[in-house]
Design a protein around this motif. Structure first.
Motif, PDB file in Angstrom:
ATOM      1  N   TYR A   1    -108.260 -61.631  33.281  1.00 31.30           N
ATOM      2  CA  TYR A   1    -106.837 -61.542  33.812  1.00 31.30           C
ATOM      3  C   TYR A   1    -106.638 -60.299  34.617  1.00 31.30           C
ATOM      4  N   GLN A   2    -105.955 -60.690  35.878  1.00 30.47           N
ATOM      5  CA  GLN A   2    -105.444 -59.600  36.638  1.00 30.47           C
ATOM      6  C   GLN A   2    -103.990 -60.021  37.263  1.00 30.47           C
ATOM      7  N   ASN A   3    -103.322 -58.817  37.177  1.00 33.39           N
ATOM      8  CA  ASN A   3    -101.827 -59.352  37.601  1.00 33.39           C
ATOM      9  C   ASN A   3    -101.316 -58.066  38.608  1.00 33.39           C
ATOM     10  N   GLY A   4    -100.981 -58.302  39.578  1.00 32.93           N
ATOM     11  CA  GLY A   4    -100.282 -57.388  40.518  1.00 32.93           C
ATOM     12  C   GLY A   4     -98.736 -58.051  41.009  1.00 32.93           C
ATOM     13  N   SER A   5     -98.561 -59.245  40.483  1.00 33.30           N
ATOM     14  CA  SER A   5     -97.270 -59.681  40.920  1.00 33.30           C
ATOM     15  C   SER A   5     -96.156 -59.316  40.271  1.00 33.30           C
ATOM     16  N   GLN A   6     -94.859 -59.677  40.720  1.00 35.78           N
ATOM     17  CA  GLN A   6     -93.772 -59.364  40.077  1.00 35.78           C
ATOM     18  C   GLN A   6     -93.109 -60.666  39.079  1.00 35.78           C
ATOM     19  N   THR A   7     -93.980 -61.286  38.665  1.00 37.16           N
ATOM     20  CA  THR A   7     -93.752 -62.465  37.781  1.00 37.16           C
ATOM     21  C   THR A   7     -94.600 -62.434  36.737  1.00 37.16           C
ATOM     22  N   PHE A   8     -93.855 -62.708  35.437  1.00 35.90           N
ATOM     23  CA  PHE A   8     -94.565 -62.796  34.060  1.00 35.90           C
ATOM     24  C   PHE A   8     -95.432 -63.617  34.092  1.00 35.90           C
ATOM     25  N   SER A   9     -96.565 -63.339  33.660  1.00 35.07           N
ATOM     26  CA  SER A   9     -97.615 -64.425  33.127  1.00 35.07           C
ATOM     27  C   SER A   9     -98.188 -64.020  31.759  1.00 35.07           C
ATOM     28  N   SER A  10     -98.782 -65.106  31.213  1.00 36.87           N
ATOM     29  CA  SER A  10     -99.285 -64.818  29.829  1.00 36.87           C
ATOM     30  C   SER A  10    -100.884 -64.208  29.858  1.00 36.87           C
ATOM     31  N   MET A  11    -100.996 -63.298  29.190  1.00 35.04           N
ATOM     32  CA  MET A  11    -102.477 -62.780  28.954  1.00 35.04           C
ATOM     33  C   MET A  11    -103.196 -63.564  27.623  1.00 35.04           C
ATOM     34  N   VAL A  12    -102.196 -63.832  26.493  1.00 35.04           N
ATOM     35  CA  VAL A  12    -102.596 -64.346  25.513  1.00 35.04           C
ATOM     36  C   VAL A  12    -101.535 -65.053  24.796  1.00 35.04           C
ATOM     37  N   GLU A  13    -101.832 -66.332  24.331  1.00 36.51           N
ATOM     38  CA  GLU A  13    -100.607 -66.843  23.539  1.00 36.51           C
ATOM     39  C   GLU A  13    -101.094 -67.738  22.236  1.00 36.51           C
ATOM     40  N   ALA A  14    -100.383 -67.942  21.358  1.00 40.51           N
ATOM     41  CA  ALA A  14    -100.934 -68.585  19.964  1.00 40.51           C
ATOM     42  C   ALA A  14     -99.776 -69.418  19.571  1.00 40.51           C
ATOM     43  N   THR A  15    -100.159 -70.503  18.967  1.00 42.87           N
ATOM     44  CA  THR A  15     -98.983 -71.689  18.369  1.00 42.87           C
ATOM     45  C   THR A  15     -98.827 -71.603  16.977  1.00 42.87           C
ATOM     46  N   ILE A  16     -97.734 -71.558  16.210  1.00 41.22           N
ATOM     47  CA  ILE A  16     -97.734 -71.501  14.842  1.00 41.22           C
ATOM     48  C   ILE A  16     -96.468 -72.926  14.810  1.00 41.22           C
ATOM     49  N   THR A  17     -96.688 -73.410  13.501  1.00 42.08           N
ATOM     50  CA  THR A  17     -95.733 -74.545  12.902  1.00 42.08           C
ATOM     51  C   THR A  17     -95.293 -73.945  11.637  1.00 42.08           C
ATOM     52  N   PRO A  18     -94.004 -73.473  11.802  1.00 41.70           N
ATOM     53  CA  PRO A  18     -93.523 -72.871  10.335  1.00 41.70           C
ATOM     54  C   PRO A  18     -93.257 -73.970   9.242  1.00 41.70           C
ATOM     55  N   THR A  19     -93.334 -73.712   8.055  1.00 38.56           N
ATOM     56  CA  THR A  19     -93.452 -74.566   7.236  1.00 38.56           C
ATOM     57  C   THR A  19     -92.050 -74.817   6.600  1.00 38.56           C
ATOM     58  N   SER A  20     -91.336 -73.738   6.973  1.00 38.68           N
ATOM     59  CA  SER A  20     -89.760 -73.823   6.587  1.00 38.68           C
ATOM     60  C   SER A  20     -88.771 -73.127   7.623  1.00 38.68           C
ATOM     61  N   ALA A  21     -87.552 -73.795   7.864  1.00 37.56           N
ATOM     62  CA  ALA A  21     -86.842 -73.131   8.865  1.00 37.56           C
ATOM     63  C   ALA A  21     -86.270 -71.602   8.657  1.00 37.56           C
ATOM     64  N   SER A  22     -86.084 -71.245   7.436  1.00 40.28           N
ATOM     65  CA  SER A  22     -85.702 -70.050   6.967  1.00 40.28           C
ATOM     66  C   SER A  22     -86.819 -68.945   6.911  1.00 40.28           C
ATOM     67  N   ASN A  23     -88.034 -69.437   7.050  1.00 35.84           N
ATOM     68  CA  ASN A  23     -89.045 -68.264   7.301  1.00 35.84           C
ATOM     69  C   ASN A  23     -89.038 -67.708   8.471  1.00 35.84           C
ATOM     70  N   LYS A  24     -89.685 -66.394   8.437  1.00 41.39           N
ATOM     71  CA  LYS A  24     -89.850 -65.395   9.542  1.00 41.39           C
ATOM     72  C   LYS A  24     -91.186 -65.372  10.082  1.00 41.39           C
ATOM     73  N   ILE A  25     -91.346 -65.078  11.561  1.00 34.90           N
ATOM     74  CA  ILE A  25     -92.496 -65.008  12.215  1.00 34.90           C
ATOM     75  C   ILE A  25     -92.845 -63.570  12.408  1.00 34.90           C
ATOM     76  N   ILE A  26     -93.841 -62.847  12.068  1.00 31.43           N
ATOM     77  CA  ILE A  26     -94.288 -61.743  12.415  1.00 31.43           C
ATOM     78  C   ILE A  26     -95.056 -61.586  13.480  1.00 31.43           C
ATOM     79  N   VAL A  27     -95.235 -61.317  14.675  1.00 28.55           N
ATOM     80  CA  VAL A  27     -95.728 -61.212  15.965  1.00 28.55           C
ATOM     81  C   VAL A  27     -96.420 -59.712  16.169  1.00 28.55           C
ATOM     82  N   LEU A  28     -97.750 -59.842  16.305  1.00 28.87           N
ATOM     83  CA  LEU A  28     -98.298 -58.642  16.589  1.00 28.87           C
ATOM     84  C   LEU A  28     -99.318 -58.780  17.885  1.00 28.87           C
TER      85      LEU A  28
END
Lengths: 89, 249
Positions: B122-149
């Motif tokens: 990955y190399q970015n010198g632009s003024q547009t955001f792009s993803s370096m890394v990403e992950a998907t999760i499916t919460p088991t409950s709508a009241s649950n929280k997601i901690i992102v590190l």
């Protein structure tokens, strides 16, 4: 200097519109992918490697010749490149 | 010499009461936590029928209240009660004085984690955001929280021999497919002169996605243009990772 960095430096010369690289894909500032020729990139990397090697060799030679002139006490003037090699810019 | 039939001279233990068995006086049986002794010939009359049976020893509330494996005994306002076996994995929860205990999920627990590490250079010198890394999760409950590190280690490179300060921008976004929301953002100043600088950027936040649909969290960056680039994800030293943790509350 790692391989990916060299690749990006070659792409910057060949495809100035590319501002972002992800893997082997290049993108412009609109986020659109720019078509690139891998052979051209490989050749440019080789060319830039040669240029860097030649520049390093020249700097070594300039330093050596500058030192030789100073030691010889012949009052031969140093070239600008010899001065830079010996004392920096 | 005359033979006199005295009948049974002692109690005969007959085990658990059975409706099809013929009982005679002094037969003793077990029924619903209590033992009974037969007082008259009978078949099919329950031991609770005092015309044929008398109690020998009463088992009490405990014996009659608990009926099934996994039952738990507690007392409510009137007496002993049975709390049937709850859902596997649940814990016994007191509701305080004057209330009955219940089975409940353990609060504040870690439900699931997702991890991703990108190995796409990955190399970015632009003024547009792009993803370096990403992950998907499916919460088991709508009241649950997601901690992102999220973390990225890479290097900045300034192609200019001189220049003014430039900034790099990092952010974490939540992408539901129909909406992208920034949940955390950070700005980093870069050097002015032509050189490399290795740096590490970490971000973390807690999100309330309020959904049980799959959502993707993306760790992104952009620059300010002008020849300042950021490089990562092309070896074990220069890499980006993201960890998602769903927690119940």
């Amino acid at each position: 200097m790692d391989a990916f960095f060299k690749r990006v430096q070659a792409i910057k010369v060949l495809y100035p519109s590319v501002v972002r690289n992800e893997g082997d894909k290049g993108f412009d500032d609109n986020g659109d992918e720019v078509s690139m020729n891998e052979t051209d990139i490989t050749n440019k990397i080789t060319e830039q490697d040669t240029e860097r090697a030649n520049a390093a060799t020249k700097k070594t030679n300039d330093k050596a010749s500058g030192i030789a002139k100073l030691k010889a006490d012949t009052w031969s003037p140093l070239t600008a490149d010899e001065v830079t090699a010996l004392f920096g810019e | 010499m005359a033979i006199i039939d005295l009948g049974k001279v002692s109690i005969t233990w007959r085990g658990t009461y059975a409706g099809g068995t013929a009982y005679t006086p002094k037969d003793a049986v077990y029924y619903n936590g209590t033992s009974y002794i037969c007082t008259a010939n009978t078949t099919g009359n329950l031991p609770t029928d005092t015309s044929y049976w008398n109690k020998m020893a009463e088992g009490g509330d405990v014996a009659t209240t608990l009926t099934t494996q996994g039952d738990v005994l507690y007392r409510d306002g009137s007496g002993l009660q049975r709390l049937g076996a709850g859902t596997s994995g649940h814990f016994l929860k007191t509701q305080g004085t004057g209330a009955n205990p219940v089975w409940a999920e353990a609060g504040g627990g870690l439900v699931q984690t997702q991890f991703a590490s990108s190995n796409s250079s990955y190399q970015n010198g632009s003024q547009t955001f792009s993803s370096m890394v990403e992950a998907t999760i499916t919460p088991t409950s709508a009241s649950n929280k997601i901690i992102v590190l999220a973390n990225t280690t890479g290097y900045y490179f300034n192609a200019n021999s001189n220049g003014t300060d430039r900034n790099h921008y990092f952010r974490i976004v939540r992408d539901t497919g129909s909406d992208v929301a920034t949940i955390s953002a950070e700005q980093r100043s870069d050097m002015q002169t032509s050189s490399f600088r290795v740096d590490n950027t970490s971000m973390f936040d807690r999100d309330d996605p309020n959904t049980t649909s799959a959502i993707t969290y993306k760790f992104q960056m952009k620059g300010q243009g002008g020849g300042w680039d950021y490089y990562t994800n092309h070896n074990s030293t220069h890499a980006s990772q993201i960890i998602l943790m769903e927690v119940s509350v």
